[in-house]
Design an enzyme around this catalytic site. Sequence first.
Site, PDB file in Angstrom:
ATOM      1  N   THR A   9     -19.980  43.562  29.218  1.00 48.60           N
ATOM      2  CA  THR A   9     -21.383  43.925  29.444  1.00 48.60           C
ATOM      3  C   THR A   9     -21.464  45.303  30.078  1.00 48.60           C
ATOM      4  OG1 THR A   9     -23.442  43.350  30.594  1.00 48.60           O
ATOM      5  CG2 THR A   9     -21.411  42.763  31.725  1.00 48.60           C
ATOM      6  N   GLU A  38     -22.924  45.116  19.529  1.00 50.52           N
ATOM      7  CA  GLU A  38     -24.369  44.889  19.568  1.00 50.52           C
ATOM      8  C   GLU A  38     -24.881  44.561  18.182  1.00 50.52           C
ATOM      9  OE1 GLU A  38     -26.276  44.349  22.078  1.00 50.52           O
ATOM     10  OE2 GLU A  38     -25.108  45.134  23.755  1.00 50.52           O
ATOM     11  N   ASP A  67     -25.930  36.949  26.374  1.00 46.66           N
ATOM     12  CA  ASP A  67     -27.020  37.604  25.667  1.00 46.66           C
ATOM     13  C   ASP A  67     -28.307  36.901  26.042  1.00 46.66           C
ATOM     14  OD1 ASP A  67     -26.472  39.795  23.570  1.00 46.66           O
ATOM     15  OD2 ASP A  67     -28.369  38.855  22.999  1.00 46.66           O
ATOM     16  N   ALA A  68     -29.336  37.696  26.335  1.00 45.58           N
ATOM     17  CA  ALA A  68     -30.581  37.094  26.817  1.00 45.58           C
ATOM     18  C   ALA A  68     -31.769  37.692  26.101  1.00 45.58           C
ATOM     19  CB  ALA A  68     -30.711  37.324  28.317  1.00 45.58           C
ATOM     20  N   HIS A 170     -32.803  31.798  33.775  1.00 41.62           N
ATOM     21  CA  HIS A 170     -32.114  31.401  32.543  1.00 41.62           C
ATOM     22  C   HIS A 170     -30.616  31.676  32.640  1.00 41.62           C
ATOM     23  CE1 HIS A 170     -33.211  35.541  32.711  1.00 41.62           C
ATOM     24  NE2 HIS A 170     -32.698  35.883  31.545  1.00 41.62           N
TER      25      HIS A 170
END
Length: 189
Positions: A9, A38, A67-68, A170
Amino acid sequence: MTGLVLFATGNRHKLAELDAVLRGCGYRAEAAGVPKLELQADSLEEIAVAAAATAYAAAGRPIAVEDAGLFVDALNGFPGPYTSYVYKTLGVRGLLRLLEGAGDRAAEFRSVIAYAGPWGVKVFTGRVRGTIAAEPRGSGGFGYDPVFIPEGETRTFAEMTLEEKNRYSHRAAAARELCRWLREAREAP
Ligand code: ITT
């Protein structure tokens, strides 16, 4: 003993949030120092799994990817898997403009952690429901934090400390699932 989970990340806020949760189960989250693929696809899971598998193949050691996305009800789930791109192009103000006049400001953040290793790719998910604020508030966090108010709160994520955000978020929910799996894996005979 402290275990290490390496994340591909470029987002240091993400890494700090993940690290705070993983410390709770005796692990740490650190930057893998490898590029994150990506890929653009219609599902967060597909994006995360492809990125984790690619990073693992390149690095030769287990790598996780998170991944959000923000899914807005009145926009039929947009920007969802396109959140990163929409944030870079339209920003927070652009999202607020899309919601001008909308009666329904409900939304949810979703997170997918994909962890690739000799076990294959394990997937952990988390979500939080909330509403989009009328105006940005607060200076903490990143991305859409200044306009996201989780259910049961009046403050935006950007008005909270990292620990407070992690109670709802989340990402923290997905990281707690990862913790559960790490613990089970460690205790397995
Ligand atoms: P990576 O290097 O890990 O890809 P990123 O910031 O690009 O970092 P994502 O690809 O997962 O992360 O993009 C998600 C986007 O969704 C991100 O740019 C934010 O705008 C938004 N987002 C995701 N989680 C968020 C959170 O907890 N708070 C605020 N915005 C968030």
